[in-house]
Design a protein around this motif. Sequence first.
Motif: not given
Length: 75
Positions: A11, A15, A37-38, A43, A47, A54, A58
């Motif tokens: 992960q 990211e 992103y966060y 995100a 997570h 996930q 990407y």
Amino acid sequence: MDGEVLEKVYQERLEERIIAYLAQVRKCSLEEAMDLYYQSKLADKIHEGVEGIQYLDYKVLVQILEETELSAKHS
């Protein structure tokens, strides 16, 4: 390493790739890409492992982010 540790490492690497590619696509700094992103719902989904999202590439994840959350924001 157990499965949980491997998943966390995967992960983190994912990211990193998402943020770097997002910065490239949007022609912005890594810091700006990190903020975008966060602060995204994507995100959170990554997570939490929602629907195995996930495990997508990407570049696909950045495209999803662009189309669903960032299209209204200026680059």
